[in-house]
Write a protein that holds these residues in place. Structure first.
Motif, PDB file in Angstrom:
ATOM      1  N   PHE A  96       0.713 -36.750 -31.920  1.00  0.00           N
ATOM      2  CA  PHE A  96       1.617 -36.129 -32.883  1.00  0.00           C
ATOM      3  C   PHE A  96       2.942 -35.754 -32.208  1.00  0.00           C
ATOM      4  CE2 PHE A  96       3.340 -32.352 -35.033  1.00  0.00           C
ATOM      5  CZ  PHE A  96       3.497 -32.856 -36.317  1.00  0.00           C
ATOM      6  N   ALA A  97       2.843 -35.169 -31.008  1.00  0.00           N
ATOM      7  CA  ALA A  97       4.051 -34.786 -30.270  1.00  0.00           C
ATOM      8  C   ALA A  97       4.880 -36.010 -29.908  1.00  0.00           C
ATOM      9  CB  ALA A  97       3.669 -34.008 -29.006  1.00  0.00           C
ATOM     10  N   VAL A 112       6.894 -37.032 -33.002  1.00  0.00           N
ATOM     11  CA  VAL A 112       8.011 -36.120 -33.268  1.00  0.00           C
ATOM     12  C   VAL A 112       9.104 -36.281 -32.217  1.00  0.00           C
ATOM     13  CG1 VAL A 112       8.704 -33.696 -33.430  1.00  0.00           C
ATOM     14  CG2 VAL A 112       6.556 -34.453 -34.473  1.00  0.00           C
ATOM     15  N   VAL A 128      11.078 -39.504 -32.594  1.00  0.00           N
ATOM     16  CA  VAL A 128      12.128 -39.463 -33.617  1.00  0.00           C
ATOM     17  C   VAL A 128      13.391 -38.826 -33.043  1.00  0.00           C
ATOM     18  CG1 VAL A 128      12.803 -38.439 -35.820  1.00  0.00           C
ATOM     19  CG2 VAL A 128      10.523 -39.432 -35.555  1.00  0.00           C
TER      20      VAL A 128
END
Length: 293
Positions: free
Chosen positions: A203-204, A207, A210
């Motif tokens: 997940f990190a 993020v 991006v």
């Protein structure tokens, strides 16, 4: 000006994903957590993984670009248009101080062009059929000068180094976040990392990826201004401005495959922070201002 990263970044991401899956399946990163998180070892690990994808992307870029648009490389010009195209690229590349790139045409009716390749002296410049039909020879020459400017400026190599570095920090900080979630928040005390580490780090990575893309896009926009200046130097400032104006008047939407949009000349950004190119209006204004300075 393009909507998102093209072939280079897609290949880079694909390589990183494959490496990440292999590493997790075989537990090859277990040594990072043997005695707590070893930041020095983690950084070296991140550096290797981060640059692998970008370097492989660079080395594959020319062949992948040809395949993506089914570009036909002109080895033996068959008509006056192809003779002119090859001669013009030869003249502009000589003026730019680089070896003659491969010249190709791809059958697309939207006005577009791109340049790619791992090395300045082993590059590819390709133009669409639509570009040749919709623009005058002076305007096409300016577009070719712009693309040769990308090659002469070493933009592909610089993009590789930048992408490799942002990859490194994305991997590095994603693993730290995953470790903190697993050991501190979820209080995993086993010798093996838990599911919390894997979920949190993935997940990190998304993020942070991006955010990292914003940095790469900012560089991409900056390099377009430099390539416009190169086009103005190689073929004439008024010709470069006229070519950009012709693109602005075009009613055709850019139709480069998603894989290579970051290498082209035409396109419209859906959001400023994620656009690989400035707007045509900004580029024209920039050329006019630098002419007056």
């Amino acid at each position: 000006m393009f909507k998102r990263v093209g072939l280079f970044l897609l290949t880079n991401i694909a390589v990183m994903v494959v490496i990440g899956v292999i590493v997790n399946i075989f537990g090859l990163n277990r040594f990072l957590h043997a005695n707590g998180l070893d930041l020095g070892t983690l950084f070296v690990y991140s550096l290797v993984i981060g640059f692998t994808g970008s370097i492989i992307s660079l080395l594959m870029s020319k062949q992948m670009a040809k395949m993506a648009v089914r570009a036909r490389v002109i080895t033996n010009p068959e008509n006056q248009e192809e003779f002119w195209l090859v001669d013009t690229v030869a003249r502009l590349s000589h003026k730019a101080g680089i070896k003659m790139p491969e010249v190709a045409i791809f059958e697309d009716m939207s006005p577009n062009a791109f340049a790619t390749g791992a090395f300045k002296n082993d590059a590819l410049v390709a133009v669409s059929r639509g570009l040749l039909i919709s623009m005058s020879q002076k305007e096409v020459e300016a577009v070719l000068g712009h693309e040769i400017g990308h090659v002469a400026n070493g933009d592909m190599v610089t993009l590789t180094l930048l992408q490799g570095m942002v990859n490194t920090f994305v991997i590095f900080f994603a693993r730290i976040i995953g470790y903190v979630v697993d050991r501190v928040i979820l209080k995993n005390r086993s010798d093996r990392v838990g599911i919390g580490y894997m979920v949190a780090s993935v997940f990190a990575e998304i993020v942070l990826g991006v955010l990292a893309m914003m940095i790469v896009m900012a560089f991409s926009r900056y390099r377009e201004y430099r390539a416009d200046e190169a086009g103005a130097f190689l073929s004439g400032r008024e010709n470069m401005i006229a070519a950009l104006q012709a693109l602005a008047r075009s009613k055709d939407e850019p139709h480069l495959p998603e894989a290579i949009k970051a290498f082209g000349i035409n396109g419209k950004g859906f959001a400023a922070l994620f656009s690989t190119h400035p707007t045509l209006e900004d580029r024209i204004e920039k050329l006019r201002k630098t002419a007056q300075s």
